[in-house]
Write a protein that holds these residues in place. Structure first.
Motif, mmCIF file in Angstrom:
data_model
loop_
_atom_site.group_PDB
_atom_site.id
_atom_site.type_symbol
_atom_site.label_atom_id
_atom_site.label_comp_id
_atom_site.label_asym_id
_atom_site.label_seq_id
_atom_site.Cartn_x
_atom_site.Cartn_y
_atom_site.Cartn_z
ATOM 1 N N UNK A 247 14.406 27.623 51.443
ATOM 2 C CA UNK A 247 13.756 27.437 50.148
ATOM 3 C C UNK A 247 12.659 26.379 50.243
ATOM 4 N N UNK A 248 12.922 25.330 50.991
ATOM 5 C CA UNK A 248 11.907 24.291 51.193
ATOM 6 C C UNK A 248 10.691 24.880 51.893
ATOM 7 N N UNK A 249 10.918 25.678 52.941
ATOM 8 C CA UNK A 249 9.807 26.293 53.669
ATOM 9 C C UNK A 249 9.053 27.292 52.792
ATOM 10 N N UNK A 250 9.795 28.036 51.977
ATOM 11 C CA UNK A 250 9.169 29.021 51.090
ATOM 12 C C UNK A 250 8.261 28.344 50.076
ATOM 13 N N UNK A 251 8.763 27.306 49.424
ATOM 14 C CA UNK A 251 7.964 26.591 48.426
ATOM 15 C C UNK A 251 6.779 25.876 49.068
ATOM 16 N N UNK A 252 6.999 25.316 50.254
ATOM 17 C CA UNK A 252 5.913 24.665 50.989
ATOM 18 C C UNK A 252 4.828 25.679 51.350
ATOM 19 N N UNK A 253 5.264 26.843 51.811
ATOM 20 C CA UNK A 253 4.317 27.902 52.169
ATOM 21 C C UNK A 253 3.559 28.390 50.943
ATOM 22 N N UNK B 271 -1.841 31.012 57.455
ATOM 23 C CA UNK B 271 -3.074 31.799 57.582
ATOM 24 C C UNK B 271 -2.821 33.257 57.206
ATOM 25 N N UNK B 272 -1.700 33.807 57.690
ATOM 26 C CA UNK B 272 -1.361 35.193 57.371
ATOM 27 C C UNK B 272 -1.125 35.370 55.877
ATOM 28 N N UNK B 273 -0.466 34.409 55.253
ATOM 29 C CA UNK B 273 -0.186 34.481 53.819
ATOM 30 C C UNK B 273 -1.464 34.388 52.993
ATOM 31 N N UNK B 274 -2.391 33.548 53.431
ATOM 32 C CA UNK B 274 -3.673 33.418 52.724
ATOM 33 C C UNK B 274 -4.413 34.747 52.739
ATOM 34 N N UNK B 275 -4.463 35.388 53.885
ATOM 35 C CA UNK B 275 -5.162 36.678 54.001
ATOM 36 C C UNK B 275 -4.454 37.748 53.177
ATOM 37 N N UNK B 276 -3.125 37.779 53.256
ATOM 38 C CA UNK B 276 -2.353 38.818 52.585
ATOM 39 C C UNK B 276 -2.380 38.657 51.062
ATOM 40 N N UNK B 277 -2.458 37.427 50.570
ATOM 41 C CA UNK B 277 -2.418 37.183 49.120
ATOM 42 C C UNK B 277 -3.798 36.986 48.506
ATOM 43 N N UNK C 116 -3.351 31.583 40.059
ATOM 44 C CA UNK C 116 -2.503 30.594 40.728
ATOM 45 C C UNK C 116 -1.052 31.048 40.798
ATOM 46 N N UNK C 117 -0.527 31.510 39.666
ATOM 47 C CA UNK C 117 0.892 31.871 39.614
ATOM 48 C C UNK C 117 1.168 33.167 40.370
ATOM 49 N N UNK C 118 0.288 34.154 40.251
ATOM 50 C CA UNK C 118 0.488 35.399 40.987
ATOM 51 C C UNK C 118 0.436 35.165 42.495
ATOM 52 N N UNK C 119 -0.493 34.331 42.930
ATOM 53 C CA UNK C 119 -0.582 34.002 44.358
ATOM 54 C C UNK C 119 0.678 33.284 44.822
ATOM 55 N N UNK C 120 1.138 32.344 44.001
ATOM 56 C CA UNK C 120 2.345 31.590 44.331
ATOM 57 C C UNK C 120 3.554 32.521 44.396
ATOM 58 N N UNK C 121 3.719 33.365 43.370
ATOM 59 C CA UNK C 121 4.873 34.262 43.310
ATOM 60 C C UNK C 121 4.823 35.308 44.426
ATOM 61 N N UNK C 122 3.622 35.816 44.716
ATOM 62 C CA UNK C 122 3.498 36.818 45.770
ATOM 63 C C UNK C 122 3.834 36.232 47.133
ATOM 64 N N UNK C 123 3.411 35.000 47.365
ATOM 65 C CA UNK C 123 3.724 34.338 48.637
ATOM 66 C C UNK C 123 5.218 34.105 48.776
ATOM 67 N N UNK C 124 5.881 33.757 47.687
ATOM 68 C CA UNK C 124 7.332 33.543 47.719
ATOM 69 C C UNK C 124 8.062 34.808 48.189
ATOM 70 N N UNK D 197 3.025 26.847 48.027
ATOM 71 C CA UNK D 197 2.130 25.817 47.496
ATOM 72 C C UNK D 197 0.882 25.679 48.362
ATOM 73 N N UNK D 198 1.066 25.596 49.676
ATOM 74 C CA UNK D 198 -0.063 25.446 50.599
ATOM 75 C C UNK D 198 -1.000 26.642 50.511
ATOM 76 N N UNK D 199 -0.419 27.835 50.503
ATOM 77 C CA UNK D 199 -1.211 29.057 50.430
ATOM 78 C C UNK D 199 -2.003 29.130 49.130
ATOM 79 N N UNK D 200 -1.361 28.776 48.015
ATOM 80 C CA UNK D 200 -2.023 28.845 46.711
ATOM 81 C C UNK D 200 -3.199 27.881 46.623
ATOM 82 N N UNK D 201 -3.029 26.675 47.142
ATOM 83 C CA UNK D 201 -4.118 25.688 47.130
ATOM 84 C C UNK D 201 -5.306 26.188 47.959
ATOM 85 N N UNK D 202 -5.031 26.699 49.143
ATOM 86 C CA UNK D 202 -6.103 27.203 50.005
ATOM 87 C C UNK D 202 -6.798 28.401 49.362
#
Length: 228
Positions: free
Chosen positions: A13-19, A99-105, A155-163, A21-26
């Motif tokens: 869960x920590x890694x998921x939220x970290x991923x 990087x993969x999450x940024x491209x995918x989302x 912001x929220x869709x990107x965050x939720x999709x990355x999760x 958050x980081x992905x959404x900011x980028x």
């Protein structure tokens, strides 16, 4: 029930939220200027760029993940460059998953922002220019304040999709404890081990987080539409 919750490893869960958050900011940093460019410019490659941004929506995650894995591996150009710069390969590390999450989302950030830019009354922008405001001032003082719902949605869709990402993360990051094993991967591993109790707990918590993030968007947009 409480005993089960105590025994659960919450690192995924920590890694998921970290991923997320980081992905959404980028995504916001790069998605905002791109959406602005696509909305207000008349570049020739506009259709090509729009198709490229939307590609992850129709491309199977395994296909995208496969090619990203080739690029990020030790033999890939990005992987070699990363290893020379930082001393470790990009694939099967957290940075590679980001990087993969940024491209995918990417479309989940850019498309709401595009809609927001297009919904702005052009007379407001023209009035700002008439008053001598620059494009930057107009962007931050006129355009962005009037497209808050679109920004929040992106912001929220990107965050939720990355999760909820699975295929791309699995292909690029694998299932490494404390590094790339996010919740979706943890659920998959638990099911493979016939540990349905752990899978149920992970899935229920992930379901609650995803539902809550989407609920925030709809509640905010409803309040904005009613002027509350």
């Amino acid at each position: 029930m409480f005993e089960i919750l105590k025994q659960i490893d919450y690192t995924p869960f920590y890694l998921t939220l970290k991923l997320a958050f980081t992905t959404t900011v980028i995504l916001f940093i790069f998605g905002l200027p791109l959406a602005y460019l696509l909305s207000f410019s008349k570049i020739r490659l506009k259709s090509f760029i729009e198709a490229l941004v939307a590609l992850p929506l129709v491309l199977p995650p395994s296909v995208l993940g496969f090619y990203l894995l080739l690029i990020m591996s030790k033999n890939g150009f990005l992987g070699r460059l990363w290893e020379k710069s930082f001393g470790h390969q990009l694939a099967f590390h957290f940075e590679g998953v980001v990087i993969a999450s940024v491209i995918f989302s990417f479309p989940f950030m850019v498309h709401p922002l595009l809609s927001g830019f297009k919904s702005i009354n052009k007379s407001l922008i023209e009035a700002s220019y008439t008053l001598g405001k620059s494009k930057i001032n107009t962007l931050f003082r006129v355009i962005l304040p009037n497209m808050k719902p679109a920004i929040l949605t992106g912001l929220v869709l990107s965050f939720a999709h990355t999760i909820g990402e699975f295929g791309v993360v699995l292909m690029v990051g694998g299932s490494i404890d404390g590094e790339t094993k996010v919740v979706s991967i943890a659920i998959y591993d638990a099911v493979e081990k016939i540990d349905y109790t752990t899978a149920h707990v992970y899935a229920a918590i992930l379901f609650a987080i995803s539902f809550f993030t989407l609920l925030v968007v709809y509640m905010f947009n409803k309040r904005f539409e009613t002027g509350m």
